[in-house]
Design a protein around this motif. Sequence first.
Motif, mmCIF file in Angstrom:
data_model
loop_
_atom_site.group_PDB
_atom_site.id
_atom_site.type_symbol
_atom_site.label_atom_id
_atom_site.label_comp_id
_atom_site.label_asym_id
_atom_site.label_seq_id
_atom_site.Cartn_x
_atom_site.Cartn_y
_atom_site.Cartn_z
ATOM 1 N N GLU A 1 0.841 -1.202 0.000
ATOM 2 C CA GLU A 1 0.000 0.000 0.000
ATOM 3 C C GLU A 1 0.871 1.245 0.000
ATOM 4 O OE1 GLU A 1 -3.320 0.187 -0.261
ATOM 5 O OE2 GLU A 1 -3.450 -1.999 -0.374
ATOM 6 N N PRO A 2 0.759 2.083 -1.010
ATOM 7 C CA PRO A 2 1.538 3.327 -1.024
ATOM 8 C C PRO A 2 0.921 4.345 -0.066
ATOM 9 C CG PRO A 2 0.146 3.210 -2.948
ATOM 10 C CD PRO A 2 -0.028 1.910 -2.217
ATOM 11 N N PRO A 3 1.692 5.343 0.316
ATOM 12 C CA PRO A 3 1.131 6.361 1.200
ATOM 13 C C PRO A 3 0.019 7.133 0.483
ATOM 14 C CG PRO A 3 3.300 7.026 0.427
ATOM 15 C CD PRO A 3 3.076 5.617 -0.030
ATOM 16 N N ALA A 4 -0.943 7.618 1.265
ATOM 17 C CA ALA A 4 -2.084 8.346 0.687
ATOM 18 C C ALA A 4 -1.630 9.650 0.040
ATOM 19 C CB ALA A 4 -3.127 8.616 1.759
ATOM 20 N N GLU A 5 -0.693 10.328 0.669
ATOM 21 C CA GLU A 5 -0.198 11.604 0.154
ATOM 22 C C GLU A 5 1.318 11.619 0.206
ATOM 23 O OE1 GLU A 5 -1.226 15.778 1.444
ATOM 24 O OE2 GLU A 5 -3.195 14.814 1.513
ATOM 25 N N VAL A 6 1.924 12.102 -0.837
ATOM 26 C CA VAL A 6 3.383 12.187 -0.890
ATOM 27 C C VAL A 6 3.768 13.639 -1.130
ATOM 28 C CG1 VAL A 6 5.456 11.446 -2.122
ATOM 29 C CG2 VAL A 6 3.574 9.852 -1.826
ATOM 30 N N LYS A 7 4.627 14.145 -0.269
ATOM 31 C CA LYS A 7 5.119 15.515 -0.440
ATOM 32 C C LYS A 7 6.279 15.499 -1.423
ATOM 33 C CE LYS A 7 3.668 17.167 4.050
ATOM 34 N NZ LYS A 7 4.058 17.749 5.324
ATOM 35 N N LEU A 8 6.231 16.429 -2.359
ATOM 36 C CA LEU A 8 7.268 16.518 -3.390
ATOM 37 C C LEU A 8 8.140 17.728 -3.142
ATOM 38 C CD1 LEU A 8 5.026 15.754 -6.489
ATOM 39 C CD2 LEU A 8 6.338 14.143 -5.116
ATOM 40 N N ASP A 9 9.393 17.649 -3.582
ATOM 41 C CA ASP A 9 10.286 18.798 -3.460
ATOM 42 C C ASP A 9 10.037 19.765 -4.614
ATOM 43 O OD1 ASP A 9 11.507 17.686 -5.680
ATOM 44 O OD2 ASP A 9 13.344 17.113 -4.643
ATOM 45 N N LYS B 1 11.533 20.196 -7.351
ATOM 46 C CA LYS B 1 11.684 19.597 -8.681
ATOM 47 C C LYS B 1 10.600 18.561 -8.978
ATOM 48 C CE LYS B 1 16.664 20.162 -9.049
ATOM 49 N NZ LYS B 1 17.942 19.466 -9.239
ATOM 50 N N GLY B 2 9.707 18.303 -8.005
ATOM 51 C CA GLY B 2 8.631 17.342 -8.217
ATOM 52 C C GLY B 2 9.000 15.918 -7.869
ATOM 53 N N ASN B 3 10.083 15.737 -7.111
ATOM 54 C CA ASN B 3 10.527 14.403 -6.724
ATOM 55 C C ASN B 3 10.130 14.104 -5.284
ATOM 56 O OD1 ASN B 3 11.872 14.002 -9.197
ATOM 57 N ND2 ASN B 3 13.607 15.192 -8.457
ATOM 58 N N PRO B 4 9.790 12.844 -4.986
ATOM 59 C CA PRO B 4 9.475 12.480 -3.603
ATOM 60 C C PRO B 4 10.749 12.393 -2.760
ATOM 61 C CG PRO B 4 9.344 10.548 -4.989
ATOM 62 C CD PRO B 4 9.597 11.723 -5.898
ATOM 63 N N ASP B 5 10.574 12.331 -1.455
ATOM 64 C CA ASP B 5 11.691 12.221 -0.516
ATOM 65 C C ASP B 5 12.472 10.940 -0.805
ATOM 66 O OD1 ASP B 5 13.348 12.602 1.714
ATOM 67 O OD2 ASP B 5 11.959 11.496 3.018
ATOM 68 N N PRO B 6 13.792 10.999 -0.975
ATOM 69 C CA PRO B 6 14.582 9.797 -1.274
ATOM 70 C C PRO B 6 14.447 8.709 -0.205
ATOM 71 C CG PRO B 6 15.904 11.756 -1.650
ATOM 72 C CD PRO B 6 14.626 12.200 -1.029
ATOM 73 N N GLU B 7 14.272 9.104 1.064
ATOM 74 C CA GLU B 7 14.106 8.110 2.130
ATOM 75 C C GLU B 7 12.799 7.332 1.947
ATOM 76 O OE1 GLU B 7 14.531 9.869 5.989
ATOM 77 O OE2 GLU B 7 16.511 10.671 5.514
ATOM 78 N N LEU B 8 11.739 8.016 1.514
ATOM 79 C CA LEU B 8 10.459 7.360 1.261
ATOM 80 C C LEU B 8 10.584 6.384 0.090
ATOM 81 C CD1 LEU B 8 7.425 7.280 2.054
ATOM 82 C CD2 LEU B 8 7.057 8.948 0.232
ATOM 83 N N VAL B 9 11.267 6.815 -0.957
ATOM 84 C CA VAL B 9 11.489 5.943 -2.120
ATOM 85 C C VAL B 9 12.284 4.713 -1.694
ATOM 86 C CG1 VAL B 9 12.611 5.770 -4.378
ATOM 87 C CG2 VAL B 9 11.346 7.833 -3.775
ATOM 88 N N SER B 10 13.327 4.915 -0.911
ATOM 89 C CA SER B 10 14.154 3.809 -0.441
ATOM 90 C C SER B 10 13.346 2.836 0.420
ATOM 91 C CB SER B 10 15.346 4.356 0.345
ATOM 92 O OG SER B 10 16.164 3.313 0.780
ATOM 93 N N TYR C 1 10.037 2.231 0.347
ATOM 94 C CA TYR C 1 9.104 1.448 -0.470
ATOM 95 C C TYR C 1 9.825 0.522 -1.438
ATOM 96 C CZ TYR C 1 4.994 3.406 1.583
ATOM 97 O OH TYR C 1 4.016 3.715 2.480
ATOM 98 N N HIS C 2 10.989 0.913 -1.885
ATOM 99 C CA HIS C 2 11.790 0.019 -2.728
ATOM 100 C C HIS C 2 12.202 -1.206 -1.923
ATOM 101 C CE1 HIS C 2 15.603 -1.432 -4.548
ATOM 102 N NE2 HIS C 2 14.848 -1.370 -5.642
ATOM 103 N N GLY C 3 12.615 -0.989 -0.675
ATOM 104 C CA GLY C 3 12.977 -2.105 0.195
ATOM 105 C C GLY C 3 11.803 -3.035 0.440
ATOM 106 N N MET C 4 10.615 -2.460 0.641
ATOM 107 C CA MET C 4 9.413 -3.268 0.838
ATOM 108 C C MET C 4 9.115 -4.100 -0.411
ATOM 109 S SD MET C 4 7.072 -0.431 2.811
ATOM 110 C CE MET C 4 5.545 -1.309 2.640
#
Length: 115
Positions: free
Chosen positions: A49-57, A59-68, A70-73
């Motif tokens: 399940e992805p997060p309901a809302e993702v804050k972007l920087d 440049k329009g990219n999500p937080d690298p820690e969040l990406v890491s 979910y990638h690990g999951m």
Amino acid sequence: FTIDKTSGYWLRYHIQRALKLAIPVYWGWMGTPLPHKKKITVAVGTPIEPPAEVKLDAKGNPDPELVSKYHGMYVKALQEAFDKHKAAAGYKDRELELLQAPKRKKKGSGKPKKA
């Protein structure tokens, strides 16, 4: 795939060059585009399940820690699904090997251009 130097290769090559059109050669069931029968095993794992809302920087990219995270999951779920179903697919003695893509160079890095 390509067909290389078969009996009809040169004829097909010259027709394709003249018409500027690719002519596919089918090697399916009875010479048709229908594929040959092949057993396929499909394994479905637990949904992530992805997060309901993702804050972007800016440049329009999500937080690298969040990406890491979910990638690990995803990698963990992929490994679990493979381990659970590999015998049914005929790979009981194999291990799943995941490769990491090489890092891309940032634009503007590298040697400076000569004037």
